[in-house]
Design a protein around this motif. Sequence first.
Motif, PDB file in Angstrom:
ATOM      1  N   LEU A 277       0.836  -1.189   0.000  1.00 30.60           N
ATOM      2  CA  LEU A 277       0.000   0.000   0.000  1.00 30.60           C
ATOM      3  C   LEU A 277       0.873   1.241   0.000  1.00 30.60           C
ATOM      4  O   LEU A 277       1.988   1.212   0.515  1.00 30.60           O
TER       5      LEU A 277
ATOM      6  N   TYR B   2       0.710   5.897  -0.142  1.00 27.44           N
ATOM      7  CA  TYR B   2      -0.123   7.101  -0.026  1.00 27.44           C
ATOM      8  C   TYR B   2      -0.228   7.777  -1.383  1.00 27.44           C
ATOM      9  O   TYR B   2       0.783   8.054  -2.033  1.00 27.44           O
ATOM     10  N   ASN B   3      -1.453   8.044  -1.800  1.00 18.97           N
ATOM     11  CA  ASN B   3      -1.722   8.736  -3.062  1.00 18.97           C
ATOM     12  C   ASN B   3      -2.016  10.203  -2.743  1.00 18.97           C
ATOM     13  O   ASN B   3      -3.082  10.530  -2.195  1.00 18.97           O
TER      14      ASN B   3
ATOM     15  N   THR C  77      -5.283  11.836  -4.541  1.00 15.92           N
ATOM     16  CA  THR C  77      -6.605  11.521  -3.970  1.00 15.92           C
ATOM     17  C   THR C  77      -6.616  11.610  -2.455  1.00 15.92           C
ATOM     18  O   THR C  77      -7.665  11.405  -1.833  1.00 15.92           O
ATOM     19  N   ASN C  78      -5.435  11.903  -1.886  1.00 18.95           N
ATOM     20  CA  ASN C  78      -5.299  11.968  -0.425  1.00 18.95           C
ATOM     21  C   ASN C  78      -5.847  10.697   0.231  1.00 18.95           C
ATOM     22  O   ASN C  78      -6.693  10.723   1.124  1.00 18.95           O
ATOM     23  N   SER C  79      -5.323   9.568  -0.251  1.00 19.64           N
ATOM     24  CA  SER C  79      -5.806   8.287   0.274  1.00 19.64           C
ATOM     25  C   SER C  79      -4.689   7.257   0.258  1.00 19.64           C
ATOM     26  O   SER C  79      -3.662   7.414  -0.404  1.00 19.64           O
ATOM     27  N   ILE C  80      -4.904   6.188   1.015  1.00 20.07           N
ATOM     28  CA  ILE C  80      -4.009   5.035   0.992  1.00 20.07           C
ATOM     29  C   ILE C  80      -4.558   4.056  -0.030  1.00 20.07           C
ATOM     30  O   ILE C  80      -5.733   3.667   0.038  1.00 20.07           O
ATOM     31  N   ALA C  81      -3.726   3.678  -0.984  1.00 17.30           N
ATOM     32  CA  ALA C  81      -4.215   2.810  -2.063  1.00 17.30           C
ATOM     33  C   ALA C  81      -3.156   1.765  -2.419  1.00 17.30           C
ATOM     34  O   ALA C  81      -2.027   1.808  -1.936  1.00 17.30           O
ATOM     35  N   ASP C  82      -3.572   0.842  -3.269  1.00 17.10           N
ATOM     36  CA  ASP C  82      -2.657  -0.192  -3.743  1.00 17.10           C
ATOM     37  C   ASP C  82      -1.505   0.454  -4.513  1.00 17.10           C
ATOM     38  O   ASP C  82      -1.744   1.295  -5.392  1.00 17.10           O
TER      39      ASP C  82
END
Length: 391
Positions: free
Chosen positions: A165, A167-168, A171-176
Motif C-alpha cells: 500500500l 499514499y496517493n 486523492t489523499n488516500s491510501i491505495a494499492d
Amino acid sequence: MNKKEVLEIRKQFTPDNCAITRICGCYVDHEKNIILESKDAFLSLPEEEEFKYFEIFRHTLSGTLGKNLVGMEFPLEQEEAGGTQEFLLKLRDTRLEDDALVQEFYEKIIENYDYGENYYIILIHSVYDIPGKSTAGDEMFDASDEVYAHIMCSICPVKMSKAGLSYNAVTNSIADRVRDWVVEQPVNGFLFPAFNDRSSDIHSVLTYAKNPEIEQPGLIETVLGSVMPLTPATQKETFQSILSETLEEDGDYEVVKSIHENLSEMIEENKDNPEPLTLSKTEVKKLLENSGVPEKNMETFEQVFAEKAGDKTELLATNITNTKRFDIETPDIVIKVNPERTDLIETKLIDGRQCLVIAVDDHVEVNGISVRTVPKRTITDPNMDEEEELL
C-alpha cells in the motif's frame, strides 16, 4: 589488481571525476528475448539517472579481492586472432560506437549467461587520465603519462517491485501501490583491461560476482575466454582434502591446531598489504612443515596437491581458514572455541580413551544457567556426628 587500484577506479564513478564517454544497455527477459536496447553519451543523461548508474558501477567493483573480485589472465590461445581478447579490445577501441560489435557482445552474453529471470546488461566505455605520483605517493594531476581506456560490464537483475500500500497524494488516500520493474544492483560483471600496477593490462580482466558460489562458466570461459577459478567454498574443501590425504592417520589435534594458528598469523601479518595473501603449492608445503607435519607424510604432499588442486593453483588464505572461528566436531558434539584461546584445549588418554580436555577456570553456563566449576568436597569433622558438605 590490488585494493588501492580497485579503489582508484571506483573513485571515477562520481560526478566530479566521471570519465565515462558512452553507455549502452540491453534489457533481456527470462526467455532470453531482447526487450530494449539503448545507447547514449553518458553525460547527456539526466543527473538523477547518472547517480543511480554510479551506484551500480561502484557495486561492480566492490567486495573482497579473491572472492567477489577475481583477476584472470587470458590463456595464450585467446590472445591470438579471433580470440576473446581481440574481441574485447575491438569493443574498447571502437568506444562502443560500432553497433554491430555491441550487438554481438549482447548475443554472446545472452547465449552463455545462466540466469532464469529478467536482467539488464550495462556496458560503458571510460577514459581515465592516470595522474602521476610523487616519491611520497601524492597524486600529481599535471604529470600524467598514460590514459587508461577501458570498458566495464554490469549485469543487473530486473525484478518486479513488491506489492503493498502507498499514499496517493492526488486523492489523499491510501491505495494499492503501482508495481513496476526495478533494476537491482549487479550480480556479475567485469572490467577490461585490468588496471594492474596503475596501468592498462590487456592480458588480464577483473571479474565481479556478488555471490562467488554461483558459478557462471559460460560468462567466464566463453565470453571472456578465461579459466573458471575455484570458488571460495571449493578452495576450502580442496585445502581440507589436501590436508586429510597428506596427514592420513597422523592428523592429530595439535598439528591441525598449529596449521590454523600459523595461517591466522600469516593473514594478520598481511592485513595491511593491498595484495590479498595467496598460497602456492610451495607456500602450502612450507606451512605444513612449519606446523609439525611429519616428514614421512610430506613425501606424498606434492602429488596430492597436484591431484587435488593442480600445480599452478594458488589458494586465497582467507578462503581456506576462518580466523574468527575454531570449531571442534564429533558426530554428537560441537565445540566452538575462541581462536585466541585454543591453548585451553588439549588431548589426553584417560582410562584408555582419547579425550579432549577443556581447562575451565572461569564462569561456565549450560543452557544459560551458571554451573559450578569446582566439585563438592566432603570433609569429615571429628567433632561432629555427621559429615558436613563444603563447597
